[in-house]
Scaffold this active site. Structure first.
Site, PDB file in Angstrom:
ATOM      1  N   ASP A  72     -50.400 -20.153  -0.195  1.00  0.00           N
ATOM      2  CA  ASP A  72     -49.406 -20.279   0.863  1.00  0.00           C
ATOM      3  C   ASP A  72     -48.623 -18.968   0.902  1.00  0.00           C
ATOM      4  O   ASP A  72     -48.687 -18.172  -0.029  1.00  0.00           O
ATOM      5  CB  ASP A  72     -48.460 -21.462   0.552  1.00  0.00           C
ATOM      6  CG  ASP A  72     -47.340 -21.608   1.578  1.00  0.00           C
ATOM      7  OD1 ASP A  72     -47.635 -21.526   2.779  1.00  0.00           O
ATOM      8  OD2 ASP A  72     -46.171 -21.782   1.187  1.00  0.00           O
ATOM      9  N   SER A  73     -47.855 -18.785   1.983  1.00  0.00           N
ATOM     10  CA  SER A  73     -46.991 -17.602   2.059  1.00  0.00           C
ATOM     11  C   SER A  73     -45.897 -17.632   0.990  1.00  0.00           C
ATOM     12  O   SER A  73     -45.357 -16.594   0.640  1.00  0.00           O
ATOM     13  CB  SER A  73     -46.337 -17.536   3.439  1.00  0.00           C
ATOM     14  OG  SER A  73     -45.578 -18.709   3.668  1.00  0.00           O
ATOM     15  N   HIS A 105     -43.082 -26.885   4.778  1.00  0.00           N
ATOM     16  CA  HIS A 105     -41.674 -27.095   4.439  1.00  0.00           C
ATOM     17  C   HIS A 105     -41.135 -28.430   4.962  1.00  0.00           C
ATOM     18  O   HIS A 105     -40.133 -28.927   4.455  1.00  0.00           O
ATOM     19  CB  HIS A 105     -40.801 -25.983   5.048  1.00  0.00           C
ATOM     20  CG  HIS A 105     -40.714 -24.742   4.223  1.00  0.00           C
ATOM     21  ND1 HIS A 105     -41.774 -23.915   4.008  1.00  0.00           N
ATOM     22  CD2 HIS A 105     -39.660 -24.183   3.560  1.00  0.00           C
ATOM     23  CE1 HIS A 105     -41.389 -22.895   3.259  1.00  0.00           C
ATOM     24  NE2 HIS A 105     -40.119 -23.035   2.970  1.00  0.00           N
ATOM     25  N   CYS A 144     -46.010 -28.071   9.109  1.00  0.00           N
ATOM     26  CA  CYS A 144     -45.547 -26.943   8.284  1.00  0.00           C
ATOM     27  C   CYS A 144     -45.219 -27.528   6.928  1.00  0.00           C
ATOM     28  O   CYS A 144     -44.602 -28.603   6.842  1.00  0.00           O
ATOM     29  CB  CYS A 144     -44.312 -26.285   8.896  1.00  0.00           C
ATOM     30  SG  CYS A 144     -43.489 -25.095   7.791  1.00  0.00           S
ATOM     31  N   GLU A 162     -34.668 -24.070   3.152  1.00  0.00           N
ATOM     32  CA  GLU A 162     -34.464 -23.114   2.054  1.00  0.00           C
ATOM     33  C   GLU A 162     -32.991 -22.978   1.683  1.00  0.00           C
ATOM     34  O   GLU A 162     -32.671 -22.626   0.549  1.00  0.00           O
ATOM     35  CB  GLU A 162     -35.091 -21.769   2.416  1.00  0.00           C
ATOM     36  CG  GLU A 162     -36.606 -21.931   2.493  1.00  0.00           C
ATOM     37  CD  GLU A 162     -37.388 -20.648   2.622  1.00  0.00           C
ATOM     38  OE1 GLU A 162     -36.797 -19.627   3.017  1.00  0.00           O
ATOM     39  OE2 GLU A 162     -38.595 -20.690   2.326  1.00  0.00           O
ATOM     40  N   CYS A 191     -51.184 -23.672   3.827  1.00  0.00           N
ATOM     41  CA  CYS A 191     -50.194 -23.058   4.711  1.00  0.00           C
ATOM     42  C   CYS A 191     -50.670 -23.276   6.133  1.00  0.00           C
ATOM     43  O   CYS A 191     -51.752 -22.808   6.509  1.00  0.00           O
ATOM     44  CB  CYS A 191     -50.106 -21.560   4.400  1.00  0.00           C
ATOM     45  SG  CYS A 191     -49.079 -20.612   5.544  1.00  0.00           S
TER      46      CYS A 191
END
Lengths: 264, 264
Positions: free
Chosen positions: B11-12, B185, B183, B151, B74
């Site tokens: 993933d990034s 997240h 996504c 985040e 991702c």
């Protein structure tokens, strides 16, 4: 140095264009190259070692373009990597932090200053060190949502105003009479921040202060030139994205953008 | 393939750890290597060419670790670079988008699905193509502030709830009966999204669907193993930052993190 210097400015992305905009206003008798490391942005949440590596790469790329003067147009890169870049380049250079701290110190009567910045800039305490060296108390505040909110185009949105209150209201209870915008994205929040900040607190934009220092360092370039500055742009991600995102930071059209790959 | 496969996930950054968490639950008789490209995150706002270059680098790095199976953990990398990665590696692989689309198609009676994702994933229309191929209408919605809000640790914050309403309320007026979290997240916003989403709309998490597909592909690995999975982590930015940010995505302690520099 030539009569008409070539000034290089770099940033992680388009934020440094607020610094370039001030340079074009205050130092118009010069030409410019701007480097935006858009393939690797943001720098603000990354470690000092990674930011230093990227910043040195950007500075070297600009030196290869033949610049006479280098401006680190990114608070995070300046905070975390000024000394590394300084050691890696031959060109005279300036960052955004010392000018911002100097301007803040010059106007704070209470000797008490608030600094808004990215997580990386705050963790480095570069502003606090620069202000304490001038006898000023500094309270640094990381505002991680400000950059994404600006990039979403929500600079005047009620959500952004709430976020700003959450980040800042406690700071406003202190004695500070100056607040430094220690990230190149934050000038786009200036009208909103001005509205919610008590009148006794003056807002200082590091971009303006930095352009003033460049004008002092290059006095011939600070007076009007015979022709408008030539400005070229380099970006590590898509040139189309750079152009689209950049124009609102620069406040004018962006034409000449070249893609650069520093990782190949 | 060995009895106990080594599965690579990239993933990034740390978002793909929500995919890894599901894999550990559904495919426990395996070992894992996870690669987070934290020095170059996020991928979500970058161009397809840049994302493809980074994704291939990550996949090659994992192949060098001797993996038997690769998971693109991702959504953005999968959306923009699945075919490029597919062409560049020898290992059997899977992305998160086909499994997510398949699961959504399987439960949508109205044949009308909402997909929430990054700007990069939406611009690729990878979900729309995967859903239309299954006879499903798809409305894709970029939600650029969701990642920074997660985040910031604001997964349950009133500001996040307002942002979610701004992004989603118009979509809820349509006929869709399924919403895909496109996504990695977004699972951290699932309780909040569940609260503001009409009851008739079922929420599908691509991470869960992907782990289910891996379990089908590796049936021996899907039953309980004699020992807990061995999990190693690689990050391109600071290992300490990876550990700190990653634990809330993985839902457990992160110990063995190694720094990797793919750009030197």
């Amino acid at each position: 140095m030539k009569q008409r210097p070539l000034i290089g400015v770099f940033d992680s992305g388009v934020g440094g264009l607020t610094v370039l905009a001030e340079l074009l206003r205050q130092v118009p008798n010069a030409d410019y190259v701007y480097f935006g490391d858009t393939a690797r942005l943001p720098y603000g949440s990354k470690s000092a070692a990674t930011v230093a590596k990227y910043a040195i790469g950007a500075a070297h790329y600009l030196e290869q373009q033949g610049i006479d003067f280098l401006v680190i147009g990114c608070n995070t890169a300046c905070a975390q990597a000024y000394d590394s870049v300084r050691a890696a380049v031959k060109t005279p250079m300036i960052g955004v932090i010392e000018p911002g701290a100097e301007a803040a110190a010059g106007v704070s009567r209470k000797k008490d200053v608030i600094v808004l910045a990215t997580e990386g800039t705050v963790n480095s305490h570069a502003y606090r060190k620069a202000l304490e060296a001038r006898g000023i108390k500094a309270e640094e505040k990381a505002c991680p949502l400000f950059v994404p909110l600006v990039e979403e185009g929500w600079g005047e949105h009620s959500v952004t105003e709430q976020v700003a209150h959450i980040y800042l209201d406690d700071l406003f209870k202190g004695a500070a009479d100056v607040m430094v915008l220690g990230c190149t994205h934050y000038p786009l929040l200036r009208p909103l921040l001005r509205r919610i900040t008590p009148e006794r607190i003056q807002i200082i934009d590091s971009a303006e202060s930095t352009a003033r220092k460049v004008a002092e360092a290059l006095p011939h370039a600070a007076s009007g030139g015979v022709s408008a500055p030539d400005v070229r742009f380099f970006a590590t991600d898509s040139v189309e994205k750079f152009r689209r995102a950049g124009e609102k930071f620069l406040g004018q059209r962006i034409v000449d953008v070249t893609h650069v790959d520093l990782e190949s």
